[in-house]
Design a protein around this motif. Structure first.
Motif, PDB file in Angstrom:
ATOM      1  N   GLY A  70       0.774  -1.231   0.000  1.00 12.06           N
ATOM      2  CA  GLY A  70       0.000   0.000   0.000  1.00 12.06           C
ATOM      3  C   GLY A  70       0.809   1.285   0.000  1.00 12.06           C
ATOM      4  N   VAL A  71       2.110   1.217  -0.281  1.00 12.89           N
ATOM      5  CA  VAL A  71       2.910   2.449  -0.272  1.00 12.89           C
ATOM      6  C   VAL A  71       2.722   3.238  -1.569  1.00 12.89           C
ATOM      7  N   ASP A  72       3.035   4.530  -1.494  1.00 13.71           N
ATOM      8  CA  ASP A  72       2.936   5.408  -2.651  1.00 13.71           C
ATOM      9  C   ASP A  72       4.117   5.228  -3.596  1.00 13.71           C
ATOM     10  N   ILE A  73       5.296   5.064  -3.004  1.00 15.70           N
ATOM     11  CA  ILE A  73       6.541   5.012  -3.764  1.00 15.70           C
ATOM     12  C   ILE A  73       7.437   3.952  -3.145  1.00 15.70           C
ATOM     13  N   ALA A  74       8.160   3.227  -3.993  1.00  8.95           N
ATOM     14  CA  ALA A  74       9.191   2.316  -3.506  1.00  8.95           C
ATOM     15  C   ALA A  74      10.546   2.867  -3.926  1.00  8.95           C
ATOM     16  N   LEU A  75      11.502   2.721  -3.047  1.00  3.17           N
ATOM     17  CA  LEU A  75      12.871   3.125  -3.295  1.00  3.17           C
ATOM     18  C   LEU A  75      13.699   1.842  -3.379  1.00  3.17           C
ATOM     19  N   LEU A  76      13.949   1.388  -4.614  1.00  2.00           N
ATOM     20  CA  LEU A  76      14.725   0.167  -4.833  1.00  2.00           C
ATOM     21  C   LEU A  76      16.200   0.524  -4.753  1.00  2.00           C
ATOM     22  N   VAL A  77      16.869  -0.001  -3.734  1.00  2.00           N
ATOM     23  CA  VAL A  77      18.261   0.354  -3.456  1.00  2.00           C
ATOM     24  C   VAL A  77      19.175  -0.748  -3.990  1.00  2.00           C
ATOM     25  N   ILE A  78      20.155  -0.323  -4.799  1.00  2.00           N
ATOM     26  CA  ILE A  78      21.100  -1.255  -5.402  1.00  2.00           C
ATOM     27  C   ILE A  78      22.509  -0.740  -5.139  1.00  2.00           C
ATOM     28  N   ASP A  79      23.345  -1.577  -4.576  1.00  2.00           N
ATOM     29  CA  ASP A  79      24.741  -1.248  -4.313  1.00  2.00           C
ATOM     30  C   ASP A  79      25.461  -1.078  -5.651  1.00  2.00           C
ATOM     31  N   ALA A  80      26.089   0.077  -5.863  1.00  2.00           N
ATOM     32  CA  ALA A  80      26.759   0.376  -7.138  1.00  2.00           C
ATOM     33  C   ALA A  80      27.979  -0.505  -7.379  1.00  2.00           C
ATOM     34  N   VAL A  81      28.483  -1.156  -6.339  1.00  2.00           N
ATOM     35  CA  VAL A  81      29.619  -2.058  -6.500  1.00  2.00           C
ATOM     36  C   VAL A  81      29.137  -3.480  -6.761  1.00  2.00           C
ATOM     37  N   GLU A  82      28.188  -3.955  -5.952  1.00  2.00           N
ATOM     38  CA  GLU A  82      27.704  -5.333  -6.079  1.00  2.00           C
ATOM     39  C   GLU A  82      26.700  -5.519  -7.207  1.00  2.00           C
ATOM     40  N   GLY A  83      25.910  -4.499  -7.510  1.00  2.00           N
ATOM     41  CA  GLY A  83      24.918  -4.607  -8.576  1.00  2.00           C
ATOM     42  C   GLY A  83      23.723  -5.462  -8.186  1.00  2.00           C
ATOM     43  N   TRP A  84      23.055  -5.986  -9.184  1.00  2.40           N
ATOM     44  CA  TRP A  84      21.851  -6.782  -8.985  1.00  2.40           C
ATOM     45  C   TRP A  84      22.186  -8.092  -8.295  1.00  2.40           C
ATOM     46  N   LYS A  85      21.420  -8.409  -7.261  1.00  2.00           N
ATOM     47  CA  LYS A  85      21.567  -9.630  -6.490  1.00  2.00           C
ATOM     48  C   LYS A  85      20.202 -10.309  -6.397  1.00  2.00           C
ATOM     49  N   PRO A  86      20.141 -11.545  -5.850  1.00  4.25           N
ATOM     50  CA  PRO A  86      18.864 -12.268  -5.826  1.00  4.25           C
ATOM     51  C   PRO A  86      17.694 -11.498  -5.213  1.00  4.25           C
ATOM     52  N   GLN A  87      17.899 -10.853  -4.059  1.00  3.57           N
ATOM     53  CA  GLN A  87      16.770 -10.147  -3.456  1.00  3.57           C
ATOM     54  C   GLN A  87      16.428  -8.861  -4.201  1.00  3.57           C
ATOM     55  N   LEU A  95       7.367  -5.778  -5.813  1.00  2.01           N
ATOM     56  CA  LEU A  95       6.821  -4.432  -6.033  1.00  2.01           C
ATOM     57  C   LEU A  95       5.867  -4.432  -7.222  1.00  2.01           C
ATOM     58  N   MET A  96       6.239  -5.156  -8.262  1.00  4.64           N
ATOM     59  CA  MET A  96       5.390  -5.246  -9.441  1.00  4.64           C
ATOM     60  C   MET A  96       4.072  -5.952  -9.091  1.00  4.64           C
ATOM     61  N   LEU A  97       4.168  -7.076  -8.371  1.00  2.00           N
ATOM     62  CA  LEU A  97       2.966  -7.821  -7.981  1.00  2.00           C
ATOM     63  C   LEU A  97       2.076  -7.016  -7.035  1.00  2.00           C
ATOM     64  N   MET A  98       2.694  -6.178  -6.200  1.00  2.00           N
ATOM     65  CA  MET A  98       1.938  -5.347  -5.260  1.00  2.00           C
ATOM     66  C   MET A  98       1.410  -4.084  -5.938  1.00  2.00           C
ATOM     67  N   GLN A  99       1.691  -3.953  -7.216  1.00  2.00           N
ATOM     68  CA  GLN A  99       1.222  -2.834  -8.041  1.00  2.00           C
ATOM     69  C   GLN A  99       1.664  -1.473  -7.516  1.00  2.00           C
ATOM     70  N   VAL A 100       2.919  -1.422  -7.041  1.00  2.00           N
ATOM     71  CA  VAL A 100       3.493  -0.137  -6.646  1.00  2.00           C
ATOM     72  C   VAL A 100       3.702   0.664  -7.922  1.00  2.00           C
ATOM     73  N   GLN A 101       3.102   1.821  -7.994  1.00  2.00           N
ATOM     74  CA  GLN A 101       3.075   2.606  -9.224  1.00  2.00           C
ATOM     75  C   GLN A 101       4.357   3.383  -9.503  1.00  2.00           C
ATOM     76  N   HIS A 102       5.054   3.785  -8.459  1.00  2.00           N
ATOM     77  CA  HIS A 102       6.248   4.606  -8.635  1.00  2.00           C
ATOM     78  C   HIS A 102       7.430   3.916  -7.952  1.00  2.00           C
ATOM     79  N   ILE A 103       8.427   3.562  -8.750  1.00  2.00           N
ATOM     80  CA  ILE A 103       9.636   2.938  -8.211  1.00  2.00           C
ATOM     81  C   ILE A 103      10.822   3.805  -8.591  1.00  2.00           C
TER      82      ILE A 103
END
Length: 148
Positions: A70-87, A95-103
Motif C-alpha cells: 500500500g505504499v505510494d513510492i518504492a525506493l529500490l536500493v542497489i549497491d553500485a559495486v555489487e549490482g543486482w543480487k537475488p533479493q 513491487l510489481m505484484l503489489m502494483q506499486v506505481q512509482h519505483i
C-alpha cells in the motif's frame, strides 16, 4: 504525507540511505545493531515524507512484503559495486505484484564504484525494468557516506 518503502538486497545501504535522508536510524532493535542488518520494519520521517525501511534478507521476506503493501513510492536500493543480487530481483518482482506505481532506483555506495561500472549498472537496471514492462520513475546515483 507520502509514504516511501525501501526494497533491495541485504546490505545494499537501505537503512544508511534512510538515515542520511532523515537523520533517523530506522534500525532500532538491539538485534539489528548486533547483526548489522534490518530484521524488522523501521520507520523515519521528514515534514513531508515517511519512510518504511524493510529487511533485504530472504529470511525476512514476509516482513518486506508487509512493509511495501500500500505504499505510494518504492525506493529500490542497489549497491553500485555489487549490482543486482537475488533479493534485488525478488523485491522488484514483489513491487510489481503489489502494483506499486512509482519505483525510484537509488544506486548507493557510488563513491566506491567507477563511472563505467555505474553506467553499466544503469543499463542493467533499465533492462531489468523493461523486461517486466516497467520504467523506473527515476534512477539516482548516490552515496550515504559522502552525501552526494
Amino acid at each position: 504525507m507520502t509514504v516511501i518503502a525501501t526494497a533491495g538486497h541485504v546490505d545494499h545501504g537501505k537503512s544508511s540511505l534512510i538515515q542520511a535522508l532523515t537523520g533517523t536510524d530506522p534500525d532500532r532493535l538491539a538485534e539489528e545493531k548486533r547483526r548489522g542488518m534490518t530484521i524488522d520494519l523501521g520507520f523515519a520521517h521528514t515534514d513531508t515524507l515517511s519512510f518504511i525501511d524493510v529487511p533485504g534478507h530472504i529470511d525476512f521476506l514476509n516482513t518486506m512484503v508487509a512493509g511495501v503493501h500500500g505504499v505510494d513510492i518504492a525506493l529500490l536500493v542497489i549497491d553500485a559495486v555489487e549490482g543486482w543480487k537475488p533479493q534485488t530481483v525478488e523485491h522488484l518482482d514483489i513491487l510489481m505484484l503489489m502494483q506499486v506505481q512509482h519505483i525510484v532506483v537509488a544506486l548507493t555506495k557510488s563513491d566506491a564504484s567507477t563511472h563505467d561500472a555505474i553506467e553499466s549498472l544503469i543499463a542493467r537496471t533499465s533492462s531489468e525494468f523493461s523486461a517486466r514492462g516497467l520504467t523506473p520513475s527515476s534512477i539516482i546515483v548516490t552515496s550515504a557516506h559522502t552525501g552526494v
